[in-house]
Every structure is written in C-alpha cells, then in structure tokens.
Design a protein around this motif. Sequence first.
Motif, PDB file in Angstrom:
ATOM      1  N   SER A  99      14.923   5.065  13.613  1.00  0.00           N
ATOM      2  CA  SER A  99      15.348   3.778  13.432  1.00  0.00           C
ATOM      3  C   SER A  99      14.946   3.239  11.898  1.00  0.00           C
ATOM      4  N   LYS A 100      13.691   3.498  11.574  1.00  0.00           N
ATOM      5  CA  LYS A 100      13.232   3.278  10.131  1.00  0.00           C
ATOM      6  C   LYS A 100      12.432   4.507   9.706  1.00  0.00           C
ATOM      7  N   LEU A 101      12.193   4.515   8.370  1.00  0.00           N
ATOM      8  CA  LEU A 101      11.278   5.423   7.531  1.00  0.00           C
ATOM      9  C   LEU A 101      10.072   4.406   7.034  1.00  0.00           C
ATOM     10  N   GLU A 102       9.068   4.942   7.191  1.00  0.00           N
ATOM     11  CA  GLU A 102       7.618   4.396   6.710  1.00  0.00           C
ATOM     12  C   GLU A 102       7.455   4.986   5.575  1.00  0.00           C
ATOM     13  N   ILE A 103       7.574   4.591   4.323  1.00  0.00           N
ATOM     14  CA  ILE A 103       7.186   5.280   2.905  1.00  0.00           C
ATOM     15  C   ILE A 103       5.846   4.569   2.356  1.00  0.00           C
ATOM     16  N   PRO A 104       4.883   5.436   2.518  1.00  0.00           N
ATOM     17  CA  PRO A 104       3.667   5.139   2.124  1.00  0.00           C
ATOM     18  C   PRO A 104       3.466   4.653   0.715  1.00  0.00           C
ATOM     19  N   GLU A 105       2.104   4.187   0.342  1.00  0.00           N
ATOM     20  CA  GLU A 105       1.883   3.969  -1.174  1.00  0.00           C
ATOM     21  C   GLU A 105       2.172   4.715  -2.250  1.00  0.00           C
ATOM     22  N   VAL A 106       1.785   5.948  -1.757  1.00  0.00           N
ATOM     23  CA  VAL A 106       1.932   6.964  -2.786  1.00  0.00           C
ATOM     24  C   VAL A 106       3.587   7.450  -3.294  1.00  0.00           C
ATOM     25  N   ASN A 107       4.356   7.056  -2.399  1.00  0.00           N
ATOM     26  CA  ASN A 107       5.671   7.362  -2.672  1.00  0.00           C
ATOM     27  C   ASN A 107       6.591   6.197  -3.120  1.00  0.00           C
ATOM     28  N   THR A 108       5.929   5.069  -3.104  1.00  0.00           N
ATOM     29  CA  THR A 108       6.793   3.823  -3.131  1.00  0.00           C
ATOM     30  C   THR A 108       7.421   3.734  -4.689  1.00  0.00           C
ATOM     31  N   ALA A 109       6.634   4.203  -5.492  1.00  0.00           N
ATOM     32  CA  ALA A 109       6.996   4.277  -6.916  1.00  0.00           C
ATOM     33  C   ALA A 109       8.333   4.815  -6.976  1.00  0.00           C
ATOM     34  N   GLN A 110       8.888   5.828  -5.997  1.00  0.00           N
ATOM     35  CA  GLN A 110      10.215   6.673  -6.159  1.00  0.00           C
ATOM     36  C   GLN A 110      11.313   5.542  -6.036  1.00  0.00           C
ATOM     37  N   ILE A 111      10.891   4.309  -5.599  1.00  0.00           N
ATOM     38  CA  ILE A 111      12.065   3.419  -4.895  1.00  0.00           C
ATOM     39  C   ILE A 111      12.339   2.201  -5.857  1.00  0.00           C
ATOM     40  N   TRP A 112      13.246   1.706  -6.155  1.00  0.00           N
ATOM     41  CA  TRP A 112      13.663   0.466  -6.987  1.00  0.00           C
ATOM     42  C   TRP A 112      12.902  -0.682  -6.281  1.00  0.00           C
ATOM     43  N   GLN A 113      12.169  -1.609  -6.790  1.00  0.00           N
ATOM     44  CA  GLN A 113      11.514  -2.676  -6.445  1.00  0.00           C
ATOM     45  C   GLN A 113      11.827  -3.843  -7.219  1.00  0.00           C
ATOM     46  N   PRO A 114      12.153  -4.926  -6.766  1.00  0.00           N
ATOM     47  CA  PRO A 114      12.522  -6.315  -7.485  1.00  0.00           C
ATOM     48  C   PRO A 114      10.971  -6.529  -8.306  1.00  0.00           C
ATOM     49  N   ASP A 115      11.109  -6.781  -9.625  1.00  0.00           N
ATOM     50  CA  ASP A 115      10.003  -7.332 -10.213  1.00  0.00           C
ATOM     51  C   ASP A 115       9.509  -8.646 -10.541  1.00  0.00           C
ATOM     52  N   LEU A 116       9.256  -8.934  -9.106  1.00  0.00           N
ATOM     53  CA  LEU A 116       8.775 -10.437  -9.029  1.00  0.00           C
ATOM     54  C   LEU A 116       7.340 -10.425  -9.577  1.00  0.00           C
ATOM     55  N   TYR A 117       7.007 -11.676 -10.054  1.00  0.00           N
ATOM     56  CA  TYR A 117       5.674 -12.142 -10.693  1.00  0.00           C
ATOM     57  C   TYR A 117       5.532 -13.518 -10.231  1.00  0.00           C
ATOM     58  N   PHE A 118       4.093 -13.944 -10.100  1.00  0.00           N
ATOM     59  CA  PHE A 118       3.808 -15.303  -9.809  1.00  0.00           C
ATOM     60  C   PHE A 118       3.687 -15.994 -11.217  1.00  0.00           C
ATOM     61  N   LEU A 119       4.528 -16.910 -11.554  1.00  0.00           N
ATOM     62  CA  LEU A 119       4.364 -17.714 -12.615  1.00  0.00           C
ATOM     63  C   LEU A 119       3.121 -18.618 -12.894  1.00  0.00           C
ATOM     64  N   THR A 120       2.599 -18.948 -11.696  1.00  0.00           N
ATOM     65  CA  THR A 120       1.101 -19.651 -11.731  1.00  0.00           C
ATOM     66  C   THR A 120      -0.047 -18.994 -11.578  1.00  0.00           C
ATOM     67  N   ASP A 121      -0.071 -17.641 -11.321  1.00  0.00           N
ATOM     68  CA  ASP A 121      -1.054 -16.966 -11.015  1.00  0.00           C
ATOM     69  C   ASP A 121      -1.866 -16.544 -12.514  1.00  0.00           C
ATOM     70  N   ARG A 122      -3.190 -16.867 -12.302  1.00  0.00           N
ATOM     71  CA  ARG A 122      -4.004 -16.630 -13.624  1.00  0.00           C
ATOM     72  C   ARG A 122      -4.742 -15.175 -13.769  1.00  0.00           C
ATOM     73  N   LYS A 123      -4.845 -14.679 -12.567  1.00  0.00           N
ATOM     74  CA  LYS A 123      -5.600 -13.369 -12.368  1.00  0.00           C
ATOM     75  C   LYS A 123      -4.633 -12.700 -11.207  1.00  0.00           C
ATOM     76  N   PRO A 124      -3.633 -11.952 -11.835  1.00  0.00           N
ATOM     77  CA  PRO A 124      -2.857 -11.243 -10.512  1.00  0.00           C
ATOM     78  C   PRO A 124      -3.716  -9.986 -10.419  1.00  0.00           C
ATOM     79  N   GLU A 125      -3.868  -9.550  -8.916  1.00  0.00           N
ATOM     80  CA  GLU A 125      -4.603  -8.276  -8.470  1.00  0.00           C
ATOM     81  C   GLU A 125      -3.836  -8.087  -7.057  1.00  0.00           C
ATOM     82  N   ILE A 126      -3.756  -6.610  -6.976  1.00  0.00           N
ATOM     83  CA  ILE A 126      -3.320  -5.961  -5.869  1.00  0.00           C
ATOM     84  C   ILE A 126      -4.697  -5.372  -5.243  1.00  0.00           C
ATOM     85  N   HIS A 127      -4.828  -5.594  -3.952  1.00  0.00           N
ATOM     86  CA  HIS A 127      -5.904  -5.134  -3.432  1.00  0.00           C
ATOM     87  C   HIS A 127      -5.694  -3.638  -3.033  1.00  0.00           C
ATOM     88  N   ASP A 128      -6.751  -2.951  -3.524  1.00  0.00           N
ATOM     89  CA  ASP A 128      -6.731  -1.514  -3.217  1.00  0.00           C
ATOM     90  C   ASP A 128      -8.235  -0.934  -3.013  1.00  0.00           C
TER      91      ASP A 128
END
Length: 350
Positions: A99-128
Amino acid sequence: MTDLILTYSVHLVLVLLLQIRVQADSSLDNSVKQLLSTSRYNKDRKPDSFSYVNVQVDIYDMAKTEAKNAEFTLELYLRMWWKDARLQYSNYSSLGNVSKLEIPEVNTAQIWQPDLYFLTDRKPEIHDRSIANRIIYIYRNGSIVYSERTSLTLRSSLDLTFYPYDQQMCLVELQSFAYTNDSLILNWHDSNPVKISGAKMAEYLISVGEYGHGDKPPLEQIGIYSTLRASIMLKRTGHAHFYQLYGPSFAVVFVSWLALFLDEKKVSPRLTVHTGCVIALTTQWIGIYFLLPAVSYIRAIDIWMITHLLLVVFAFLANILSLMARRDDRKNEIDKRKDSGGCEENFLKH
C-alpha cells in the motif's frame, strides 16, 4: 526419532520462510530502484507545471529561551504532502500488495522535494545522529508524505511592558525558495495544521495563535511566493518570580523599616542596615537588567523595583531625620540646663 524429524521439519520451514522473505525484500528493493531510476525519473524537475503542497508543524518540545536575545528554540516535526504522478506503482506486479513504500533517509535525495524554508528561523538545523531524522512514504497513486525532525530558533519582537506577566508572540513563516505561486502553492494540512504535542516549560504556557496563508514578495522583480504563517503564543506564568523577585524585595523593605525600631543610641547599626538594603535592591535590579534586553520604555518590573527602592530610601531618610531631631532635642536640653544654671548663680549672688 520422531522428535528429530519434527525438529528438522521446523528448521526447514523456517529456512524456506526466510528465503521467501529475502526474495520478497530483494524484489521490493529492485522495484524501488527501478521506480527511482534516473532513466525514468528526474529528481531535479517538479512533478507538474503546477503543484500543491500541504504542510503540518507538530511542536513536541521547547528546548530553550533566551530573553536577552529574544530567541526561542522549538523542537518540531515538519510534515509535507504532495503528489508526484511519476512515482505511481500500481502497474508494478511485484508491488501489487504494497500500500505504501517507505523510503529511508539514505534514498530521500533521489526524490524531488519542495524547497521549503522558515523565513523567521535564525539557526536552521535538521536533527541527525548517524543519519538525518527524515523519511518519505510513497503511496500507490503517487501521493507522497515527507516527515523530518528539526529545530527552529525564532526571534520575537519582545514586548516587556507587563514583565514578568507578559505574553509574547513568535511568528512562524514558511515559503518556497525557488518556486513562485505560479508553479507551487502552499496550504496548511487539515483543520489543525499547527500542533503542540507535550511542549512544556516551567516559565511559559505555550499555545497556538492565528494561522493562515498569503503571498509575500521577497524579491519583487522575480515574482510572488506562496507563504504560510502561524503564530506561537508564549505566556509567562510569573510564579517563579514570586519567590525569586517579589519575596526578597519585600523582605528587604520590611527589614529597612524594622531598623527604625532599634535603639536611637545605636546609630551605626541603623545606618548599616539601611545602606545594606539599598545595595541589595540595587544589585537585584542590575541582575534583572542583565537577563533582559535593553528597552526604551518602563516595564512593570521597573515600577516594582523603583517603588521598593523609594520605600527603602524613605526609611533611610526617616532614620536621618529622627537622628537630627534627637540631636536637636539634646542641644535644647543642654541649653535649658545652661540657662537654669545661670539663673541659679544670679539668685545666689543677690
């Protein structure tokens, strides 16, 4: 002998099941690789000439606050929904029951993604940790769900007029970086797009204010960008300040007036108490200024401290006046004794 045959049969069944599972996983991996193959899918191109992206923000923790810099750090999950018809897999026989495919983080770069960003963010950081905390789900009809765990540091235009019983508003704004509203529209997801899931702090009560969407042109010569806005309300409880601020300042004023009941002959202790009270209140006030940003208006805490400082100064002046009055009384008493002594001498002479 029967037990041996039974054990062998169980082991054989387990091996066959494991082999079937490995073959199924291998077939699934091959299908996913084929689905995301660069020969049929270009991750750098948008799915359609015009796309809709739904967004949800789930705040699960408020990591820290810095009133001095007017910054608030939020821990949140950012989720997005969009459709990419190129990733439909209903015609893949090997994925017929998936019913759905789970794409892990290592393969997410192979898919088009919206280039959203937070205008009011002073220190953007993705947890890793070893890899970034993000995942993508692809459904049979090409619908995509994106989720990531991230930190957001917001700057608030602080209004400290009623500090420490103030309420602050932090504005959250999301926008596409490259796509104008001619090709991409952002919408909030469902009727509850901004959630607060267990985010608590001892000093603040956190709630969601108003949210909506609109257009914002950061560069008018390029175009107008679809923008999502939401406000996070932070209401200071003020309970901690009762013990850390109000109690000590009230005690200092009480001690300063209590010193007036000391023996009038103990001039030095009375002056020492009043001087110490003035220094204590002044030091406390300076400490408050170190914690808060400089402002050009009077705050409620300033009125509180000024009032208590004036009460201590009035007690100090009352002490000085009482000492001066006592000195004048002594001088008058001495003068009276001298006058009465002079009258006695004149009487004796006569």
